[in-house]
Design a protein around this motif. Structure first.
Motif, short mmCIF file in Angstrom:
data_model
loop_
_atom_site.label_atom_id
_atom_site.label_comp_id
_atom_site.label_asym_id
_atom_site.label_seq_id
_atom_site.Cartn_x
_atom_site.Cartn_y
_atom_site.Cartn_z
N ILE A 168 0.87 -1.18 0.00
CA ILE A 168 0.00 0.00 0.00
C ILE A 168 0.90 1.23 0.00
CG2 ILE A 168 -1.77 1.27 1.27
CD1 ILE A 168 -2.54 -1.47 2.53
N SER A 169 0.78 2.06 -1.01
CA SER A 169 1.67 3.21 -1.14
C SER A 169 1.22 4.34 -0.22
CB SER A 169 1.71 3.70 -2.58
OG SER A 169 0.48 4.32 -2.94
N VAL A 170 2.17 5.19 0.11
CA VAL A 170 1.87 6.39 0.90
C VAL A 170 0.86 7.26 0.16
CG1 VAL A 170 2.85 8.53 1.80
CG2 VAL A 170 4.06 6.36 2.14
N ALA A 171 0.99 7.34 -1.17
CA ALA A 171 0.07 8.15 -1.96
C ALA A 171 -1.35 7.61 -1.87
CB ALA A 171 0.54 8.20 -3.41
N ASP A 172 -1.51 6.29 -1.89
CA ASP A 172 -2.85 5.70 -1.78
C ASP A 172 -3.46 6.00 -0.42
OD1 ASP A 172 -3.30 4.60 -4.30
OD2 ASP A 172 -2.20 2.78 -3.82
N VAL A 173 -2.64 5.95 0.64
CA VAL A 173 -3.16 6.27 1.97
C VAL A 173 -3.53 7.74 2.06
CG1 VAL A 173 -2.66 6.30 4.44
CG2 VAL A 173 -1.81 4.42 3.04
N ALA A 174 -2.65 8.60 1.55
CA ALA A 174 -2.90 10.04 1.64
C ALA A 174 -4.17 10.45 0.89
CB ALA A 174 -1.70 10.80 1.08
N GLY A 175 -4.51 9.73 -0.16
CA GLY A 175 -5.70 10.06 -0.93
C GLY A 175 -6.94 9.30 -0.53
N SER A 176 -6.87 8.53 0.57
CA SER A 176 -7.98 7.64 0.93
C SER A 176 -9.10 8.31 1.71
CB SER A 176 -7.44 6.47 1.77
OG SER A 176 -7.01 6.94 3.05
N ASP A 177 -8.82 9.44 2.36
CA ASP A 177 -9.79 10.11 3.23
C ASP A 177 -10.24 9.23 4.39
OD1 ASP A 177 -9.73 12.54 1.95
OD2 ASP A 177 -11.54 12.19 0.76
N LEU A 178 -9.44 8.24 4.76
CA LEU A 178 -9.73 7.42 5.92
C LEU A 178 -9.30 8.13 7.20
CD1 LEU A 178 -8.44 3.97 4.63
CD2 LEU A 178 -10.84 4.52 5.10
N ASP A 179 -10.04 7.90 8.27
CA ASP A 179 -9.59 8.38 9.59
C ASP A 179 -8.58 7.42 10.19
OD1 ASP A 179 -11.30 10.81 10.07
OD2 ASP A 179 -12.88 9.32 9.72
N TYR A 180 -8.83 6.11 10.02
CA TYR A 180 -7.92 5.11 10.58
C TYR A 180 -7.80 3.94 9.61
CZ TYR A 180 -5.71 1.88 13.89
OH TYR A 180 -4.84 1.01 14.50
N LEU A 181 -6.56 3.54 9.35
CA LEU A 181 -6.27 2.38 8.51
C LEU A 181 -5.67 1.29 9.40
CD1 LEU A 181 -5.98 0.90 5.80
CD2 LEU A 181 -3.82 2.13 5.44
N ALA A 182 -6.39 0.18 9.55
CA ALA A 182 -5.98 -0.93 10.42
C ALA A 182 -5.31 -2.00 9.58
CB ALA A 182 -7.19 -1.49 11.15
N LEU A 183 -3.99 -2.11 9.70
CA LEU A 183 -3.22 -3.05 8.89
C LEU A 183 -2.78 -4.26 9.70
CD1 LEU A 183 -0.87 -0.72 6.78
CD2 LEU A 183 -3.02 -1.78 6.09
N GLY A 184 -2.49 -5.34 8.99
CA GLY A 184 -1.83 -6.51 9.53
C GLY A 184 -0.68 -6.88 8.61
#
Length: 358
Positions: A168-184
């Protein structure tokens, strides 16, 4: 406020192949105890959501006792439970996820396409591995502007390099508008902000080897109008510990001084270094083994420097030691102990001493 408990990589029913069968069974039982503590923490903290970000199981070979316990515990959980299958426990028509009768409060994501589940005040997004590898599950994703807080639970690694485990790229996270991304997936815990998104990786819930040392657990997350707050939640599993003791004088007292207060709850690999007479490992095991849950001793000490005394003397012993010293000085660090021990053994034999096999 939205309260969340986020865990990942429990790897239930791991084989623990390096252990004796009885030890492996004990460790699998401890995994179930960790799972029990996780549900207790979720209820005591009055969480709205329990997010399980993949590799809940180590493989598709799962004990019936484990799934029975898991279903009972999840049914007792007062939160809504969301599971995003990972590379070890991918969703397939024959997987545990598809064949077990899960409680009504459990939602399992089944597709590589991101799915949204809208609840009061929060929308939960997620996707699943449907095979041992997955790529780009979050690529181009953006949360909908529905007035809710937005969270996503997904198995993957935060990386700008393409990989087999849902990079998952930083760009994808930055453009996601998510408040919290829970990864494993990554077994070390970390927390960072990317744009307006808090990215949480709780690490594995319980260490399974000496590459997973230290305290393990989950993340407790609070979402409200002021932002996102994340706290670690230890789950009480035994910890793997790598401990090194530089032996100088009295090996027993030096080990004693290095033993941590929580030794009884640790699986310890204790490595001896320094220059000394060869330690008697059996005696050390008898003296200290009971202080730890499990103790593994590794001897990397070197013989004292006086092993080279008489090096170069006009005698068979002097010639032998001179040759061994030349080999020692050219050897890599990890090989020097072997060369030094060989020199000591040869010296003892040449001096007519009794040689101890240890």
């Amino acid at each position: 406020m939205i309260r969340i408990l986020h865990a990942a990589d429990l790897h239930l029913d791991s084989p623990f192949a390096a252990m004796r069968p009885d030890q492996a069974a004990d460790r699998r039982e401890e995994q179930r105890e960790v799972l029990t503590r996780l549900i207790r923490e979720c209820n005591e903290r009055e969480c709205d959501l329990l997010l399980l970000a993949g590799d809940l199981f180590d493989s598709d070979e799962v004990y019936r006792d484990t799934t029975d316990l898991l279903c009972r515990l999840l049914a007792q959980c007062r939160a809504r439970v969301f599971i995003a299958p990972g590379n070890h426990d991918c969703y397939t028509p024959s997987s545990v996820y598809a064949t077990v009768n899960w409680p009504e409060n459990v939602h399992i994501f089944q597709s590589e396409q991101v799915e949204a589940v809208r609840l009061e005040g929060v929308t939960v997004y997620g996707a699943a591995f449907t095979g041992p590898h997955a790529t780009g599950l979050m690529r181009g994703f953006c949360a909908e502007a529905d007035g809710n807080r937005s969270v996503m639970v997904i198995h993957g690694e935060l990386s700008d390099r393409d990989g087999l485990y849902n990079s998952i790229s930083v760009a994808d996270v930055a453009g996601s508008d998510l408040d919290y991304l829970a990864l494993g997936h990554v077994h070390e815990d970390s927390l960072r902000s990317v744009g307006g998104t808090t990215v949480g990786i709780p690490g594995c819930a319980m260490g399974r080897g000496f590459d997973e040392t230290g305290e393990k657990g989950a993340f407790y997350v609070e979402l409200d109008g002021s932002g996102c707050r994340v706290l670690p939640v230890p789950l009480g599993a035994k910890q793997y510990l790598r401990l090194s003791v530089d032996v100088q004088n009295d090996v027993f007292s030096e080990i004693e001084a290095a033993i941590p207060a929580n030794a009884a709850q640790t699986i310890c690999r204790l490595t001896l270094t320094g220059e000394c007479q060869t330690p008697v490992l059996n005696a050390l095991q008898r003296a200290f083994g009971g202080r730890f849950d499990t103790l593994e001793l590794v001897d990397k000490t070197l013989p004292p420097k006086d092993v080279w005394e008489d090096c170069g003397a006009d005698s068979l012993k002097g010639i032998f030691l001179q040759r061994m010293l030349e080999i020692y000085e050219k050897a890599e660090d990890e090989d020097r102990r072997t060369v030094a021990l060989a020199a000591k053994l040869g010296r003892d034999l040449l001096e007519g001493r009794e040689v101890r096999a240890e």
